[in-house]
Design a protein around this motif. Structure first.
Motif, PDB file in Angstrom:
ATOM      1  N   ILE A 139       0.841  -1.208   0.000  1.00  0.00           N
ATOM      2  CA  ILE A 139       0.000   0.000   0.000  1.00  0.00           C
ATOM      3  C   ILE A 139       0.869   1.249   0.000  1.00  0.00           C
ATOM      4  N   LEU A 140       1.872   1.279   0.843  1.00  0.00           N
ATOM      5  CA  LEU A 140       2.750   2.448   0.915  1.00  0.00           C
ATOM      6  C   LEU A 140       3.504   2.650  -0.396  1.00  0.00           C
ATOM      7  N   PRO A 175       5.039   6.171  -4.804  1.00  0.00           N
ATOM      8  CA  PRO A 175       6.083   5.583  -5.648  1.00  0.00           C
ATOM      9  C   PRO A 175       7.358   6.410  -5.685  1.00  0.00           C
ATOM     10  N   ASP A 176       7.267   7.691  -5.309  1.00  0.00           N
ATOM     11  CA  ASP A 176       8.455   8.545  -5.282  1.00  0.00           C
ATOM     12  C   ASP A 176       9.174   8.505  -3.937  1.00  0.00           C
ATOM     13  N   ALA A 232       6.048  11.196  -0.310  1.00  0.00           N
ATOM     14  CA  ALA A 232       6.107  12.183  -1.393  1.00  0.00           C
ATOM     15  C   ALA A 232       4.881  12.034  -2.293  1.00  0.00           C
ATOM     16  N   LEU A 233       4.161  13.142  -2.479  1.00  0.00           N
ATOM     17  CA  LEU A 233       2.980  13.154  -3.327  1.00  0.00           C
ATOM     18  C   LEU A 233       3.386  13.349  -4.788  1.00  0.00           C
ATOM     19  N   PRO A 277      -3.004   2.114  -9.512  1.00  0.00           N
ATOM     20  CA  PRO A 277      -2.064   2.849  -8.646  1.00  0.00           C
ATOM     21  C   PRO A 277      -2.807   3.711  -7.620  1.00  0.00           C
ATOM     22  N   LEU A 278      -2.506   3.508  -6.365  1.00  0.00           N
ATOM     23  CA  LEU A 278      -3.168   4.292  -5.317  1.00  0.00           C
ATOM     24  C   LEU A 278      -2.726   5.750  -5.352  1.00  0.00           C
ATOM     25  N   ALA A 279      -1.516   6.022  -5.839  1.00  0.00           N
ATOM     26  CA  ALA A 279      -1.034   7.403  -5.920  1.00  0.00           C
ATOM     27  C   ALA A 279      -1.939   8.244  -6.810  1.00  0.00           C
ATOM     28  N   GLU A 280      -2.389   7.679  -7.915  1.00  0.00           N
ATOM     29  CA  GLU A 280      -3.263   8.425  -8.821  1.00  0.00           C
ATOM     30  C   GLU A 280      -4.623   8.672  -8.180  1.00  0.00           C
ATOM     31  N   GLN A 281      -5.123   7.687  -7.444  1.00  0.00           N
ATOM     32  CA  GLN A 281      -6.423   7.847  -6.781  1.00  0.00           C
ATOM     33  C   GLN A 281      -6.325   8.865  -5.642  1.00  0.00           C
ATOM     34  N   LEU A 282      -5.177   8.876  -4.949  1.00  0.00           N
ATOM     35  CA  LEU A 282      -4.969   9.880  -3.900  1.00  0.00           C
ATOM     36  C   LEU A 282      -4.883  11.272  -4.501  1.00  0.00           C
TER      37      LEU A 282
END
Length: 240
Positions: free
Chosen positions: A6-7, A12-13, A29-30, A193-198
């Motif tokens: 999850i993390l 990813p950055d 990192a966002l 990707p959870l980053a995109e949803q966040l």
């Protein structure tokens, strides 16, 4: 998904989130720039006075340091039901944690809850439900109160409550039922990707007014709460 998965998908950055005795702290990192404060409870840890005050401290220490979001990850047991915690005033520690998150949100640090495992009772209320927006992953297993505990409080049999739970979401645990009541705003796709949803959520954050009652009405899980709350609000304004 594991916590590490999850993390990694959220950040990813890179991130520096640490797990110390089931208490999560750090930042990530966002993709849109900047960093999010990350706190939470992992490994189905019970939330006691020690964990609650540590989490509160992380939140309050961040208030004067910009307006980056706070992400609250949760996979906990209920509150810790020990004599020590109760004698120290566990209810006050849990309330302090919830109020810390609400205070930070009011001061410009939007709080987002992400339930990826279990959570129940006071631990659920003081962490995930104290955020402005609550998101669930498909693996989420929330319960405000389990049916055996509800049976003891209401004096109704398990069989009666199980029957009511089939048609009334407020009687039933689980992500689908609590989403229907409006407690959860979104369910994320863990295959994407959870980053995109966040990032999408951060770009479209609702205002700070709690609208879970309206969501519950729209989804058919709490048909009366919104109208009653609005009537109380109207009467309060008339009394001013």
């Amino acid at each position: 998904m594991t916590l590490d998965d999850i993390l990694a998908s959220l950040f990813p950055d890179g991130h520096d989130v640490k797990n110390s005795g089931g208490v999560l702290s750090g930042s990530g990192a966002l993709r849109s720039g900047g960093r999010a404060l990350v706190i939470g409870v992992a490994d189905r840890t019970a939330l006691g006075v020690d964990e609650a005050i540590r989490l509160s401290n992380y939140v309050l220490a961040s208030v004067e340091n910009g307006n980056a979001p706070i992400l609250v990850l949760a996979d906990s047991d209920s509150q810790r039901m020990s004599k020590r915690d109760e004698l120290l005033g566990l209810n006050e520690f849990l309330a302090h944690l919830a109020k810390s998150l609400i205070y930070a949100d009011m001061r410009g640090r939007p709080a987002i809850g992400l339930l990826y495992g279990h959570s129940a009772a006071g631990a659920f209320l003081a962490t995930a439900l104290a955020t402005r927006v609550l998101v669930g992953l498909p693996s989420a297993d929330p319960a405000v109160m389990d049916l055996p505990s509800m049976a003891r409080v209401t004096k109704l049999s398990i069989e009666v409550l199980q029957e009511k739970a089939k048609s009334t979401p407020v009687f039933a645990p689980g992500l689908r039922n609590l989403a229907q009541t409006g407690a959860f705003h979104l369910t994320w796709d863990e295959a994407a990707p959870l980053a995109e949803q966040l990032d999408s959520l951060l770009a479209n954050m609702p205002d700070a007014r709690d609208r879970r009652d309206a969501l519950g009405m729209e989804r058919g899980g709490r048909p009366k709460a919104y109208d009653i709350a609005e009537r109380v609000r109207e009467l309060a304004l008339q009394a001013l």
